[in-house]
Design an enzyme around this catalytic site. Structure first.
Site, mmCIF file in Angstrom:
data_model
loop_
_atom_site.group_PDB
_atom_site.id
_atom_site.type_symbol
_atom_site.label_atom_id
_atom_site.label_comp_id
_atom_site.label_asym_id
_atom_site.label_seq_id
_atom_site.Cartn_x
_atom_site.Cartn_y
_atom_site.Cartn_z
ATOM 1 N N CYS A 221 26.012 10.281 81.797
ATOM 2 C CA CYS A 221 24.702 10.484 82.437
ATOM 3 C C CYS A 221 24.878 10.157 83.909
ATOM 4 C CB CYS A 221 23.641 9.601 81.795
ATOM 5 S SG CYS A 221 22.025 9.701 82.602
ATOM 6 N N CYS A 234 20.079 4.854 80.435
ATOM 7 C CA CYS A 234 21.507 5.062 80.151
ATOM 8 C C CYS A 234 22.409 4.076 80.902
ATOM 9 C CB CYS A 234 21.901 6.498 80.491
ATOM 10 S SG CYS A 234 21.001 7.743 79.544
ATOM 11 N N ASP A 293 19.152 18.244 70.297
ATOM 12 C CA ASP A 293 20.374 17.539 70.681
ATOM 13 C C ASP A 293 21.550 18.491 70.466
ATOM 14 O OD1 ASP A 293 22.535 15.779 71.067
ATOM 15 O OD2 ASP A 293 21.446 14.092 70.195
ATOM 16 N N ARG A 295 24.694 17.903 71.267
ATOM 17 C CA ARG A 295 25.987 17.218 71.219
ATOM 18 C C ARG A 295 26.679 17.403 69.873
ATOM 19 N NH1 ARG A 295 23.828 11.428 73.268
ATOM 20 N NH2 ARG A 295 22.134 12.109 71.894
#
Length: 374
Positions: A221, A234, A293, A295
């Site tokens: 991030c 983050c 998401d 990821r």
């Protein structure tokens, strides 16, 4: 694989690629960065208006549900080929442009593969596609032979999001003392297509690690980790994880190149702009055509395997990370929450993650209430 890598490079440069498929070859051009000259070139090659392929997430944001992974929209005869209309349809907040197209249908293999290429290239998941008809075949084949157009198998493109076995290479490493953990070693891994690099930060003396190694999976991030953005927690999570792992006698932090839950920095900034206009973090991603998401944690499993670690205790608030490691054969024997401060800038973001994505953040909100009452 090499052809797919070149295709991703060309698409990021704003060039079209040819996807070959038994059901029909298609010329593909990203909508992101599209200009009138690009559209004119597509018409010159194929002589017909292109279709547009967008993700099911984008269609849902436009109020239409489609089966499968992608939707194909055919430009109606009553619609002018307007650059602005195409871009608004691809990632704008208006749904009016949908009326310019015929009813959407589930995308075929080549069209779906085109979207996978866009996602792998970290572009907006929307593309113009043109079927290569017989009368255009010779012209297209000449362009391929002259090196003016790259040809790649649609099936290979469709698989570009899948991390293959042996697709991760350990490249280099060095000792790097950190403020929160002086005994730290950075190990860099590179994916086989060279597009992404990930770091394993080994903290403490490995010989003294617990049998269940403390582990943090941290997605990069830039805004939070480096610039201390107040829009997320983050950066605080990153530094807190390093300190906690060190305090537990050492372990691993995997720093994964998955900015913005896998959509990339450019799209993350676009999502931030949408959040400023009233969307929450998940809805903003959907407007851009992405899922909640994007990821994938196969790379984390591969990194742990390379480091000969198969049993961990995770520092996470995200149930998907635990599930992904367990599915990859990594034993997860425990979990520790990891919280940053809840502030006026990130409260809405954190509530969306808790209420809509199932993150375990109750303790963070309780801490906020205690601080306010104190």
């Amino acid at each position: 694989m090499y052809q797919v890598e070149r295709a991703i490079f060309d698409l990021r440069r704003g060039l079209p690629v040819l996807l070959t498929d038994p059901a029909g070859d298609r010329l593909v051009h990203p909508v992101e960065g599209l200009d009138t000259e690009d559209m004119a070139s597509l018409l010159e090659v194929c002589g017909e208006a292109p279709a547009m392929v967008v993700s099911v997430h984008r269609m849902a944001a436009l109020g239409t549900q489609i089966e499968g992974e992608a939707a194909c929209l055919t430009l109606g005869s009553r619609a002018p080929l307007s650059l602005r209309a195409l871009q608004t349809l691809a990632f704008g907040t208006s749904s009016q442009e949908l009326a310019l197209f015929a009813d959407p249908k589930e995308a075929g293999t080549a069209d779906t593969a085109a979207l996978n290429l866009m996602r792998r290239a970290l572009l907006i998941p929307a593309a113009l596609t043109v079927e290569i008809r017989a009368e255009c075949r010779k012209k297209v084949d000449d362009f391929v032979a002259q090196g003016r157009l790259l040809s790649v198998s649609a099936q290979a493109a469709a698989d570009c999001l899948i991390q293959a076995d042996g697709g991760l290479v350990r490249i280099s490493e060095a000792r790097i003392p950190l403020a929160e953990a002086e005994a730290s070693r950075f190990v860099l891994f590179r994916e086989s297509d060279g597009l992404r690099e990930h770091l394993a930060i080994l903290i403490g003396d490995r010989k003294k690690w617990k049998s269940a190694v403390p582990l943090r999976l941290h997605s990069a991030c830039l805004t939070g980790d480096l610039f201390a953005s107040l829009r997320c927690d983050c950066g605080e999570q990153l530094r807190g994880a390093v300190a906690d792992i060190d305090a537990q006698g050492g372990g691993i932090l995997l720093y994964l190149a998955q900015e913005g839950r896998g959509i990339g920095l450019a799209n993350k900034l676009r999502a931030y702009a949408l959040q400023d206009s009233g969307f929450d973090t998940l809805d903003a991603d959907q407007v851009l055509g992405f899922g909640d998401d994007e990821r994938q944690y196969r790379v984390a499993v591969d990194m742990l395997r390379a480091l000969e670690v198969d049993c961990v205790q995770m520092l996470t608030n995200n149930p998907l990370k635990i599930e992904a490691l367990a599915n990859g054969g990594i034993e997860v024997v425990g979990r520790q929450g990891l919280f940053g401060r809840v502030t006026t800038h990130n409260r809405r973001y954190l509530h969306a993650k808790a209420e809509r994505a199932g993150h375990w953040l109750e303790e963070a909100f309780e801490n906020e209430q205690s601080q306010q009452s104190g």
